[in-house]
Design a protein around this motif. Structure first.
Motif, PDB file in Angstrom:
ATOM      1  N   GLN A   1       0.739  -1.317   0.074  1.00 55.90           N
ATOM      2  CA  GLN A   1       0.037  -0.037   0.054  1.00 55.90           C
ATOM      3  C   GLN A   1       0.805   1.267  -0.157  1.00 55.90           C
TER       4      GLN A   1
ATOM      5  N   THR B   1      -4.708  -4.038  -3.472  1.00 60.41           N
ATOM      6  CA  THR B   1      -4.298  -4.091  -2.183  1.00 60.41           C
ATOM      7  C   THR B   1      -5.475  -3.689  -1.113  1.00 60.41           C
TER       8      THR B   1
ATOM      9  N   LYS C   1      -6.963  -0.970  -0.575  1.00 61.26           N
ATOM     10  CA  LYS C   1      -6.552   0.283  -0.002  1.00 61.26           C
ATOM     11  C   LYS C   1      -7.605   1.082   0.611  1.00 61.26           C
TER      12      LYS C   1
END
Length: 300
Positions: free
Chosen positions: A37, A46, A48
């Motif tokens: 990240q 990811t 995020k």
């Protein structure tokens, strides 16, 4: 001094949501402890946190690298410690959140990292190309048999030999020993304990959601921005699988399934790493009063 709260656990265990709740209740700010990240543009793959999900809580050390750059735990160590100090200077509680075990340890523990020499590394990489893995592995076995026994990939083999030749010490001698290193900070470590079948279900749901919300398109954009040139970013789970979709090696469905399998294996490695640290206070993620559990541990 306010403690540094470190929230750890396997991917998809619920760290992100709890970290925001903790920050709201403790007047805190969140620091990223996930190596992938750190990369700008690697958002969907990811998982995020989005701007809406932060609910106004300041978040730090996200999106600080391009995908062509190499993530460095040494660089991260310095940035994380600077960020922790700055948050405390503002009178806030620093909350470090992630699943990258070594990065988290680097931020909190007394860890000596071996030096690097780009010229020497390039020389060893050239030797690898001309002489092959077996020759270099035998060199490492003679100098550092413990590392040679566990290192499987060529990149870490090169790094281990670089350390041996540069310092005269074994690569193993620089590795942190769990539970025996003093922390540089007043730290409380909280771990997310989750039942394995539930974790597998969450991982599968997350990967399918990543696919449906545009992971392939994200990988295409990053590929155009040089993703394949970045050895760390291009090897990230999900990204390496969907690069193979772009190359026509996998179908999207196959990439989804391979990503689920790889993520489950990664989660097991994370759990193994964190369980070995006796300093972690474990929270039951199935508990309806999870935030109260966490707050009790912090106040205690």
């Amino acid at each position: 001094m306010k403690p540094l709260v470190v929230l750890v656990g396997a991917t998809a265990s619920g760290k992100t949501g709890l970290s925001v709740e903790l920050a709201q209740r403790l007047d805190g700010e969140v620091i990223n402890g996930d190596s992938m990240q750190l990369y700008r543009g690697m958002d969907i793959g990811t998982a995020k946190i989005t701007a809406d999900e932060t609910q106004g809580v300041p978040h730090h050390l996200f999106d600080i690298l391009e995908v062509t750059e190499e993530a460095s735990v040494v660089q991260y160590q310095a940035l994380a410690r600077q960020t922790i100090a700055a948050i405390r200077e503002r009178g806030k509680t620093p909350i470090l959140v992630g699943g990258s075990g070594l990065y988290l340890r680097a931020a909190t523990d007394v860890i000596e990292f071996p030096p690097t020499d780009p010229g020497l590394r390039a020389q060893i990489e050239a030797e690898l190309e001309s002489e092959g893995t077996a020759v270099l592995r035998e060199q490492l076995r003679e100098a550092d048999p413990e590392s040679a026994a566990v290192i499987k990939d060529a990149r870490r083999l090169v790094r281990a030999l670089e350390v041996v030749r540069l310092t005269g010490r074994t690569f193993t001698s620089f590795l942190p020993q769990r539970n025996h290193l003093p922390s540089l900070e007043p730290v409380l470590q909280l771990g997310m304990k989750i039942e394995r079948s539930l974790l597998h279900e969450r991982i599968a749901d997350r990967v399918h959601q990543m696919h449906s919300t545009g992971l392939l398109e994200e990988v295409r954009r990053l590929d155009a921005a040089g993703l394949r040139k970045g050895r760390t970013a291009s090897a990230a789970i999900g990204y390496q699988q969907f690069l193979r979709v772009i190359d026509g090696v996998l179908t999207e469905e196959q990439a989804v399934e391979e990503t689920i399998i790889a993520t489950r294996k990664f989660a097991r490695r994370q759990e193994t790493w964190f369980r070995a640290d006796a300093r972690i206070t474990w929270l039951d993620t199935a508990c309806e009063q999870l935030i109260d559990q966490a707050l009790e541990a912090v106040r205690g």
